[in-house]
Each structure stands twice: as C-alpha cells, then as structure tokens.
Write a protein that holds these residues in place. Sequence first.
Motif, PDB file in Angstrom:
ATOM      1  N   SER A 111       0.866  -1.178   0.000  1.00  0.00           N
ATOM      2  CA  SER A 111       0.000   0.000   0.000  1.00  0.00           C
ATOM      3  C   SER A 111       0.901   1.225   0.000  1.00  0.00           C
ATOM      4  CB  SER A 111      -0.941  -0.005   1.207  1.00  0.00           C
ATOM      5  OG  SER A 111      -0.239   0.056   2.430  1.00  0.00           O
ATOM      6  N   VAL A 112       0.568   2.188  -0.826  1.00  0.00           N
ATOM      7  CA  VAL A 112       1.350   3.416  -0.937  1.00  0.00           C
ATOM      8  C   VAL A 112       0.432   4.589  -0.611  1.00  0.00           C
ATOM      9  CG1 VAL A 112       3.059   2.470  -2.540  1.00  0.00           C
ATOM     10  CG2 VAL A 112       0.984   3.492  -3.461  1.00  0.00           C
ATOM     11  N   TRP A 113       0.973   5.539   0.137  1.00  0.00           N
ATOM     12  CA  TRP A 113       0.164   6.605   0.714  1.00  0.00           C
ATOM     13  C   TRP A 113       0.818   7.950   0.472  1.00  0.00           C
ATOM     14  CZ3 TRP A 113      -4.231   4.719   3.079  1.00  0.00           C
ATOM     15  CH2 TRP A 113      -4.250   3.340   3.304  1.00  0.00           C
ATOM     16  N   ASP A 114       0.010   8.942   0.139  1.00  0.00           N
ATOM     17  CA  ASP A 114       0.456  10.334   0.045  1.00  0.00           C
ATOM     18  C   ASP A 114       0.078  10.991   1.373  1.00  0.00           C
ATOM     19  OD1 ASP A 114       1.026  12.973  -0.507  1.00  0.00           O
ATOM     20  OD2 ASP A 114      -0.460  13.184  -2.105  1.00  0.00           O
ATOM     21  N   ILE A 115       1.052  11.104   2.255  1.00  0.00           N
ATOM     22  CA  ILE A 115       0.823  11.586   3.617  1.00  0.00           C
ATOM     23  C   ILE A 115       1.459  12.966   3.800  1.00  0.00           C
ATOM     24  CG2 ILE A 115       1.273  11.118   6.075  1.00  0.00           C
ATOM     25  CD1 ILE A 115      -0.650   9.099   4.793  1.00  0.00           C
ATOM     26  N   LEU A 139       7.376  13.541  -8.061  1.00  0.00           N
ATOM     27  CA  LEU A 139       6.310  14.318  -8.704  1.00  0.00           C
ATOM     28  C   LEU A 139       6.694  14.643 -10.133  1.00  0.00           C
ATOM     29  CD1 LEU A 139       5.570  16.648  -5.660  1.00  0.00           C
ATOM     30  CD2 LEU A 139       4.261  14.646  -6.400  1.00  0.00           C
ATOM     31  N   PRO A 140       5.723  14.752 -11.015  1.00  0.00           N
ATOM     32  CA  PRO A 140       4.287  14.737 -10.766  1.00  0.00           C
ATOM     33  C   PRO A 140       3.669  13.336 -10.827  1.00  0.00           C
ATOM     34  CG  PRO A 140       4.658  15.320 -13.043  1.00  0.00           C
ATOM     35  CD  PRO A 140       6.018  15.133 -12.407  1.00  0.00           C
ATOM     36  N   ASP A 141       4.451  12.331 -11.217  1.00  0.00           N
ATOM     37  CA  ASP A 141       3.875  11.008 -11.461  1.00  0.00           C
ATOM     38  C   ASP A 141       3.674  10.146 -10.215  1.00  0.00           C
ATOM     39  OD1 ASP A 141       3.874  11.482 -14.255  1.00  0.00           O
ATOM     40  OD2 ASP A 141       6.010  10.997 -14.324  1.00  0.00           O
ATOM     41  N   TRP A 142       4.482  10.360  -9.183  1.00  0.00           N
ATOM     42  CA  TRP A 142       4.437   9.483  -8.010  1.00  0.00           C
ATOM     43  C   TRP A 142       4.348  10.320  -6.738  1.00  0.00           C
ATOM     44  CZ3 TRP A 142       3.387   4.542  -7.759  1.00  0.00           C
ATOM     45  CH2 TRP A 142       3.628   3.855  -6.580  1.00  0.00           C
ATOM     46  N   PRO A 143       3.140  10.555  -6.216  1.00  0.00           N
ATOM     47  CA  PRO A 143       2.975  11.421  -5.049  1.00  0.00           C
ATOM     48  C   PRO A 143       3.145  10.700  -3.707  1.00  0.00           C
ATOM     49  CG  PRO A 143       0.836  10.753  -5.837  1.00  0.00           C
ATOM     50  CD  PRO A 143       1.856  10.164  -6.796  1.00  0.00           C
ATOM     51  N   GLU A 164      -7.762   8.929  13.127  1.00  0.00           N
ATOM     52  CA  GLU A 164      -6.688   9.405  14.001  1.00  0.00           C
ATOM     53  C   GLU A 164      -5.856  10.542  13.418  1.00  0.00           C
ATOM     54  OE1 GLU A 164      -4.334   6.226  15.661  1.00  0.00           O
ATOM     55  OE2 GLU A 164      -6.100   4.934  15.888  1.00  0.00           O
ATOM     56  N   PHE A 165      -5.852  10.682  12.098  1.00  0.00           N
ATOM     57  CA  PHE A 165      -5.031  11.708  11.444  1.00  0.00           C
ATOM     58  C   PHE A 165      -5.841  12.371  10.326  1.00  0.00           C
ATOM     59  CE2 PHE A 165      -2.178   8.366  12.979  1.00  0.00           C
ATOM     60  CZ  PHE A 165      -1.235   9.095  13.702  1.00  0.00           C
ATOM     61  N   ARG A 166      -7.023  12.865  10.684  1.00  0.00           N
ATOM     62  CA  ARG A 166      -7.949  13.426   9.700  1.00  0.00           C
ATOM     63  C   ARG A 166      -7.243  14.418   8.767  1.00  0.00           C
ATOM     64  NH1 ARG A 166     -13.211  13.209   9.223  1.00  0.00           N
ATOM     65  NH2 ARG A 166     -13.500  12.371  11.314  1.00  0.00           N
ATOM     66  N   GLY A 167      -7.366  14.157   7.470  1.00  0.00           N
ATOM     67  CA  GLY A 167      -6.806  15.047   6.457  1.00  0.00           C
ATOM     68  C   GLY A 167      -5.344  14.806   6.132  1.00  0.00           C
ATOM     69  N   ALA A 168      -4.655  13.915   6.850  1.00  0.00           N
ATOM     70  CA  ALA A 168      -3.230  13.675   6.602  1.00  0.00           C
ATOM     71  C   ALA A 168      -2.982  12.895   5.316  1.00  0.00           C
ATOM     72  CB  ALA A 168      -2.600  12.930   7.775  1.00  0.00           C
ATOM     73  N   CYS A 169      -3.957  12.058   4.925  1.00  0.00           N
ATOM     74  CA  CYS A 169      -3.809  11.227   3.730  1.00  0.00           C
ATOM     75  C   CYS A 169      -4.494  11.917   2.550  1.00  0.00           C
ATOM     76  CB  CYS A 169      -4.416   9.847   3.961  1.00  0.00           C
ATOM     77  SG  CYS A 169      -4.279   8.775   2.508  1.00  0.00           S
ATOM     78  N   ARG A 170      -3.703  12.165   1.502  1.00  0.00           N
ATOM     79  CA  ARG A 170      -4.230  12.835   0.317  1.00  0.00           C
ATOM     80  C   ARG A 170      -4.465  11.883  -0.847  1.00  0.00           C
ATOM     81  NH1 ARG A 170      -0.042  17.127   2.031  1.00  0.00           N
ATOM     82  NH2 ARG A 170       1.345  15.599   1.120  1.00  0.00           N
ATOM     83  N   GLY A 171      -4.031  10.620  -0.697  1.00  0.00           N
ATOM     84  CA  GLY A 171      -4.224   9.644  -1.762  1.00  0.00           C
ATOM     85  C   GLY A 171      -3.542   8.344  -1.405  1.00  0.00           C
ATOM     86  N   ARG A 172      -3.948   7.287  -2.111  1.00  0.00           N
ATOM     87  CA  ARG A 172      -3.368   5.974  -1.847  1.00  0.00           C
ATOM     88  C   ARG A 172      -3.546   5.076  -3.049  1.00  0.00           C
ATOM     89  NH1 ARG A 172      -7.750   2.218   0.471  1.00  0.00           N
ATOM     90  NH2 ARG A 172      -9.583   3.540   0.528  1.00  0.00           N
ATOM     91  N   ASP A 173      -2.809   3.969  -3.041  1.00  0.00           N
ATOM     92  CA  ASP A 173      -2.948   2.942  -4.065  1.00  0.00           C
ATOM     93  C   ASP A 173      -2.394   1.645  -3.467  1.00  0.00           C
ATOM     94  OD1 ASP A 173      -3.474   1.668  -6.474  1.00  0.00           O
ATOM     95  OD2 ASP A 173      -2.230   2.999  -7.679  1.00  0.00           O
ATOM     96  N   VAL A 174      -2.585   0.542  -4.178  1.00  0.00           N
ATOM     97  CA  VAL A 174      -2.045  -0.746  -3.757  1.00  0.00           C
ATOM     98  C   VAL A 174      -1.384  -1.388  -4.967  1.00  0.00           C
ATOM     99  CG1 VAL A 174      -2.508  -2.992  -2.716  1.00  0.00           C
ATOM    100  CG2 VAL A 174      -3.921  -1.028  -2.090  1.00  0.00           C
TER     101      VAL A 174
END
Length: 192
Positions: A101-105, A133-137, A166-176
């Motif tokens: 899992s990859v996360w934009d934190i 960036l811009p391809d991998w956030p 627990e971290f509202r708004g910290a995650c801007r995107g994700r993928d697997v």
Amino acid sequence: MTMPKSKARSPARAAIPSVAVASDAAAHVAPLDELDRRIVLATQDGLPLVARPYAALAEQLGCDEETLRARLARMLESGRIRRIGAVPNHYAIGYTANGMSVWDIDDALIDAVGERIGALEFVTHCYRRPRHLPDWPYNLFAMVHAASRDAALARVAEIAALLEREFRGACRGRDVLFSAGILKKTGLRIGG
C-alpha cells in the motif's frame, strides 16, 4: 525512516533467520579477521533452523556461543552487518496476495502516521520513500499480506479508516501494488 517490526506475527510463520551484510558503508572499519569472515560466510544463507541457532553455528565454527554473539554484536555496531532478522516466505504460509500500500501523507505527520501504521499486526514493514512528482505522489509504503486480493484490500481499507479517524486530512491519496511473484531474498555475498 524505517518503522521497526520487532514483535513476532504468528507462531506458524515460515521464515529463515538471515544476516544482512553491509556493503562498502563500513569501508572505514578494519578488514574482517579470519573468524569474522567465517561467521559471515556461515550466516549469509541464513541461520540454522534449530532451537539454539547460535550454539549450533558456534559449534560449526569451532568457537563458543559467547564469542560468536560478541563478534556478531561488534559487526552490527560497526556497520559490517546491517541486521539479523527473519525473512518470511509469505507464499509458503498461504499469504499469496501481497500488496504494497502506498500513501500520500502530509510531511508534517508522516513520522507519527508511519509509526502507527507500522505497529499494525497485519503490516510487515512500513517506511518513508521520496515522492517523484508529478507522477508518483506517495511517500509512505506499508506492506500488507493476505490470503486473497480482497482480504488485502480490506486491510488497506482498515488503514485508510484508521488514518481518517486518528489523522484526519493527513492522507491525500493511496494505491495498492500487488506482487506478481516472489524473488529470492538475499543480502550481499562474499566469496569463500
């Protein structure tokens, strides 16, 4: 930042204890003496799968267990050896859906988020990586193992829900990203 994973996950876990040998990072350290070299050669394919692996290895090398442990500790401290740990074969224990899992934190929260995700029982490793960036956030990676893709996706959804709580708004995107196969996991090797 690497989130440590020190607790055992499952008693049925199939793993080979291994020693990861450092490369030229420890070049400033004196050359290996004969016993250290024999220790590295004897451990680079893994520790014996017995109740007392260090005792068995010491016997094989013709030294006592205390000497072996002291030598390994010294090589760890000097950087000659990066780590001693288990290398699980997830496929052998039925976890065939391996999803990174990859996360934009948010960078201001990434350490706290990474520590929290890394502590989850179903996450085997969690670490920060640079964005491209811009391809991998994505800047936080967390490996999830499961018996099916649906189960892995459900675990990732659990992480997402935890982040929102627990971290509202910290995650801007994700993928697997799912594994297509398993590669042989080995560290640096030295010749005999």
